[in-house]
Structures are given as C-alpha cells and as structure tokens.
Design a protein around this motif. Structure first.
Motif, mmCIF file in Angstrom:
data_model
loop_
_atom_site.group_PDB
_atom_site.id
_atom_site.type_symbol
_atom_site.label_atom_id
_atom_site.label_comp_id
_atom_site.label_asym_id
_atom_site.label_seq_id
_atom_site.Cartn_x
_atom_site.Cartn_y
_atom_site.Cartn_z
ATOM 1 N N ALA A 37 10.004 7.843 3.401
ATOM 2 C CA ALA A 37 10.706 7.050 2.281
ATOM 3 C C ALA A 37 11.624 6.016 2.746
ATOM 4 N N ARG A 38 12.608 6.321 3.612
ATOM 5 C CA ARG A 38 13.534 5.578 4.044
ATOM 6 C C ARG A 38 13.010 4.543 4.696
ATOM 7 N N ALA A 39 11.798 4.926 5.533
ATOM 8 C CA ALA A 39 11.255 3.602 6.086
ATOM 9 C C ALA A 39 10.733 2.782 5.507
ATOM 10 N N ARG A 40 9.952 2.951 4.347
ATOM 11 C CA ARG A 40 9.326 2.272 3.223
ATOM 12 C C ARG A 40 10.615 1.234 2.632
ATOM 13 N N SER B 21 5.794 0.352 8.122
ATOM 14 C CA SER B 21 6.726 0.859 9.059
ATOM 15 C C SER B 21 6.550 2.362 9.186
ATOM 16 N N VAL B 22 5.681 3.042 8.395
ATOM 17 C CA VAL B 22 5.433 4.529 8.455
ATOM 18 C C VAL B 22 4.020 4.635 9.108
ATOM 19 N N SER B 23 4.078 5.380 10.250
ATOM 20 C CA SER B 23 2.830 5.376 11.053
ATOM 21 C C SER B 23 1.781 6.285 10.276
ATOM 22 N N PRO B 24 0.410 5.874 10.923
ATOM 23 C CA PRO B 24 -0.390 7.030 10.212
ATOM 24 C C PRO B 24 -0.267 8.329 10.580
ATOM 25 N N THR C 17 0.910 -1.185 -0.011
ATOM 26 C CA THR C 17 -0.011 0.183 0.046
ATOM 27 C C THR C 17 0.910 1.323 -0.046
ATOM 28 N N ALA C 18 0.263 2.379 -0.021
ATOM 29 C CA ALA C 18 0.849 3.765 -0.071
ATOM 30 C C ALA C 18 1.542 4.034 1.247
ATOM 31 N N THR C 19 1.062 3.368 2.224
ATOM 32 C CA THR C 19 1.615 3.657 3.615
ATOM 33 C C THR C 19 1.977 2.393 4.122
#
Length: 193
Positions: free
Chosen positions: A184-187, A7-10, A2-4
């Motif tokens: 982006a780094r987390a993704r 690892s990227v919190s809401p 998905t787009a999020t």
C-alpha cells in the motif's frame, strides 16, 4: 490504475495473497482439530496427515509462482520433506500418538529450518521476511518441544499440534499484513510521485 501498481512487484503481490491463504488454512485446521478431531480419533488422524501434506502443496504452489521447484531449492526440499512426513505420520499413527508426535517434531524442525532459509533467500526481493525467519526458527524450536511432550507421558492427540498451528497462523497473518502495508505504501508513493 490496476490492482497491482508498477511499484509493487508480482512476487510481493503474490506473497500477500499467499500468506493470507496460509493463515486462513491454519486457522481452519485448528478449528477442525479442536472441534472435531479431539472427539473423533479418525478425523484427528486425517488432520495430522493433512497438515504436512498441505505444507507440501503450499510450498509447491509458491515455488511454481516464483520460478518453479528447480529455481527454489529450499522449497523443493521442503516439499519433499513434507510429502515424506505426511506418509510417515500415516505409518506412525499405527504405532500410536507418541511415535506420531515424534515424527511431527522431526518435520517441524526440518520444515522450520527450510522456511527460514527460504526467507533469507527472499530477503531482498520481498517484504515481511523477518517474520518468516522468526516463524522458521520457532518451528524448529517447537519440533524439539514435541519430543519433550511425546516423552512426558501426557495425553497426546491432534490438539497437541494446535498451538504450533496457531503460531504458524499468527506468523503468516503478520507477514500478510506486513506485505499488505508495504504494498500500500509503494502504491501511495507512485500516486504521489
């Protein structure tokens, strides 16, 4: 994926969009102030009222996305201060630009300190908060500068506020970029992990 990514919190994904929105609105406000408000006092007056009114709405929307005003005390106070300021600017405009810029200065100090407090509260949960801390401190300092301008005898109009709005746009844009890079780094870490 998905787009999020997981690892990227809401909250971090929301702040990325929110900071870009705040920067965009500030840039649009500056353009209107410089192109239209400078020549048309009525439009300039409306823009001066809209600036803190937008800040109130933005704080409300942001708090609502992150638990509500009750869970975000600094944003609740910023919301209240900004609503009161929008009304106070409307009243001050009947006395002239000196009074209006002084009211704006008080608001810049209070909202800046509340923005700084919100950023400190979010430090561990969201990226880009060092920029918001700088922005809040700068806003408070700018508030004092508005008092100096109001007492200096220089010509005052809506464009007196434009540099302040420009710094706000810069800080929100820098925060948006910072959070975007962090996300982006987390993704990327999730994909490579």
């Amino acid at each position: 994926m998905t787009a999020t990514a997981p690892s990227v919190s809401p909250a971090s994904a929301w702040l990325q969009r929110y900071y870009f929105l705040r920067a965009g609105v500030s840039i649009a406000w500056i353009a209107l102030a410089v192109v239209v408000g400078r020549q048309n006092a009525a439009v300039g007056a409306v823009l001066l009222v809209l600036y803190p009114a937008w800040d109130a709405l933005a704080n409300y929307i942001d708090a609502r996305r992150t638990g509500g005003l009750g869970a975000n005390g600094t944003q609740m106070f910023n919301f209240i201060v900004s609503v009161v300021t929008a009304v106070a600017i409307g009243v001050a405009l009947t006395s002239g630009m000196v009074a209006t810029i002084k009211v704006f200065g008080v608001w810049a100090i209070l909202s800046g300190l509340l923005q700084l407090a919100t950023a400190v509260r979010r430090w561990k949960s969201a990226g880009g908060q060092w920029v918001m801390i700088l922005s809040g401190a700068q806003s408070a300092a700018a508030g004092a500068f508005f008092f100096k301008q109001a007492s200096s005898g220089i010509a005052l109009d809506v464009t007196t506020v434009a540099p302040y709005a420009g710094l706000g746009a810069f800080y929100f844009l820098l925060s948006a970029i910072w959070v975007t890079v962090r996300n982006a780094r987390a993704r990327s870490a999730v994909k490579s992990g």
